[in-house]
Scaffold this motif. Structure first.
Motif, mmCIF file in Angstrom:
data_model
loop_
_atom_site.group_PDB
_atom_site.id
_atom_site.type_symbol
_atom_site.label_atom_id
_atom_site.label_comp_id
_atom_site.label_asym_id
_atom_site.label_seq_id
_atom_site.Cartn_x
_atom_site.Cartn_y
_atom_site.Cartn_z
ATOM 1 N N ALA A 112 0.840 -1.194 0.000
ATOM 2 C CA ALA A 112 0.000 0.000 0.000
ATOM 3 C C ALA A 112 0.877 1.246 0.000
ATOM 4 N N THR A 113 0.278 2.372 -0.401
ATOM 5 C CA THR A 113 0.967 3.652 -0.469
ATOM 6 C C THR A 113 0.132 4.699 0.247
ATOM 7 N N ALA A 114 0.790 5.590 0.964
ATOM 8 C CA ALA A 114 0.064 6.594 1.735
ATOM 9 C C ALA A 114 0.850 7.899 1.790
ATOM 10 N N ILE A 115 0.146 8.968 2.129
ATOM 11 C CA ILE A 115 0.760 10.278 2.310
ATOM 12 C C ILE A 115 0.398 10.796 3.696
ATOM 13 N N TYR A 116 1.396 11.303 4.409
ATOM 14 C CA TYR A 116 1.211 11.849 5.756
ATOM 15 C C TYR A 116 1.187 13.369 5.688
ATOM 16 N N ASP A 117 0.171 13.966 6.282
ATOM 17 C CA ASP A 117 0.056 15.422 6.343
ATOM 18 C C ASP A 117 0.663 15.932 7.645
ATOM 19 N N LEU A 118 1.687 16.757 7.536
ATOM 20 C CA LEU A 118 2.414 17.210 8.724
ATOM 21 C C LEU A 118 1.529 18.028 9.656
ATOM 22 N N ALA A 119 0.645 18.843 9.102
ATOM 23 C CA ALA A 119 -0.145 19.760 9.928
ATOM 24 C C ALA A 119 -1.251 19.043 10.692
ATOM 25 N N SER A 120 -1.986 18.175 10.020
ATOM 26 C CA SER A 120 -3.135 17.513 10.668
ATOM 27 C C SER A 120 -2.765 16.207 11.342
ATOM 28 N N GLY A 121 -1.658 15.596 10.893
ATOM 29 C CA GLY A 121 -1.296 14.291 11.421
ATOM 30 C C GLY A 121 -1.980 13.138 10.716
ATOM 31 N N ALA A 122 -2.777 13.454 9.689
ATOM 32 C CA ALA A 122 -3.570 12.415 9.015
ATOM 33 C C ALA A 122 -2.741 11.679 7.977
ATOM 34 N N VAL A 123 -2.941 10.368 7.906
ATOM 35 C CA VAL A 123 -2.369 9.528 6.865
ATOM 36 C C VAL A 123 -3.492 9.159 5.905
ATOM 37 N N THR A 124 -3.260 9.411 4.620
ATOM 38 C CA THR A 124 -4.249 9.112 3.596
ATOM 39 C C THR A 124 -3.692 8.099 2.617
ATOM 40 N N LEU A 125 -4.435 7.023 2.375
ATOM 41 C CA LEU A 125 -4.011 6.037 1.392
ATOM 42 C C LEU A 125 -4.213 6.603 0.001
ATOM 43 N N VAL A 126 -3.221 6.396 -0.876
ATOM 44 C CA VAL A 126 -3.318 6.922 -2.237
ATOM 45 C C VAL A 126 -3.028 5.815 -3.246
#
Length: 242
Positions: free
Chosen positions: A228-242
């Protein structure tokens, strides 16, 4: 193995791996005693004997706790004792060296849960592939996860080289050259060039993993290991699968 947050209610699953010894350690984790009763040899299973979907679900649930600032009870000394002689990570992860990206924190996991390969730009080179092969072949991880992140400095450097013709010093040239194909592919898409390049760069690393013979490619294609591949948002802390 101590995993008080993710393994509550855990049922032994299909990939049985025999553990030595008649009994497991009696531990205290987060203030609660954890006791594993003796099991017949045929019923024993490794703590990471789970499917890739379940492993990913545990990581995403941990990230939800992290975002909400509701981490589970931390297991320190007991967990150290439990994993001192053997590790059972539920995932092997490729992520950036960025100091703001700390996988165990981002996914709210105790030590021993994530086997991490870290390099600027979350690129995958020969040594990284070898590390992942070890995780799959020797540690039996059910999940491989590539994590890019917002505002990545390495991808930013590649964008600057491609778009603004800026030169980078030293060995950064080698690093940037491995990221440039993602920037080139993102350029015609329009929108935020950096954000698009970050996603495509993470996907590029995932493709390299999926195509890597002789160990990773068949494990992934055969369904034994999930990729799987994901992106982490530094500001919100959220990890989103892409």
């Amino acid at each position: 193995m101590c995993d008080c947050r993710q393994n509550r209610g855990h049922v032994l699953s299909r990939r049985s791996l025999v553990l030595g010894g008649a009994t497991l350690l009696t531990l205290t984790c987060g203030g609660r005693p954890l006791r594993a009763l003796p099991l017949p040899a045929e019923a024993r299973s490794a703590p990471n004997d789970i499917g890739g979907d379940e492993a990913l679900a545990r990581l995403m649930a941990g990230n939800a706790r992290y975002q909400a600032d509701l981490p589970g009870p931390t297991c320190l000394s007991a967990c150290r004792a439990a994993i001192a002689t053997r590790q059972y990570p539920i995932a092997a992860m490729v992520c950036c060296s960025d100091s703001r990206v700390a996988p165990e924190l981002v996914f709210d996991q105790d030590g021993g849960q994530i086997f991490v390969v870290r390099v600027a730009g979350n690129i995958v080179d020969t040594d990284g592939i070898a590390s992942l092969e070890y995780a799959v072949r020797e540690l039996n991880v059910p999940l491989l996860l590539v994590v890019g992140h917002a505002r990545c400095g390495a991808v930013t450097a590649a964008v600057n080289v491609v778009r603004d013709k800026i030169e980078v010093p030293g060995h950064l040239t080698s690093l940037v050259n491995q990221i440039r194909p993602a920037v080139d592919a993102a350029a015609p898409l329009g929108g935020d060039l950096l954000a698009n390049a970050i996603i495509l760069n993470a996907r590029t690393s995932a493709r390299k993993i999926a195509d890597s013979a002789p160990i990773l490619a068949p494990a992934i294609a055969g369904g034994r290991v999930k990729l799987a591949t994901a992106i982490y948002d530094l500001a919100s802390g959220a990890v989103t699968l892409v």
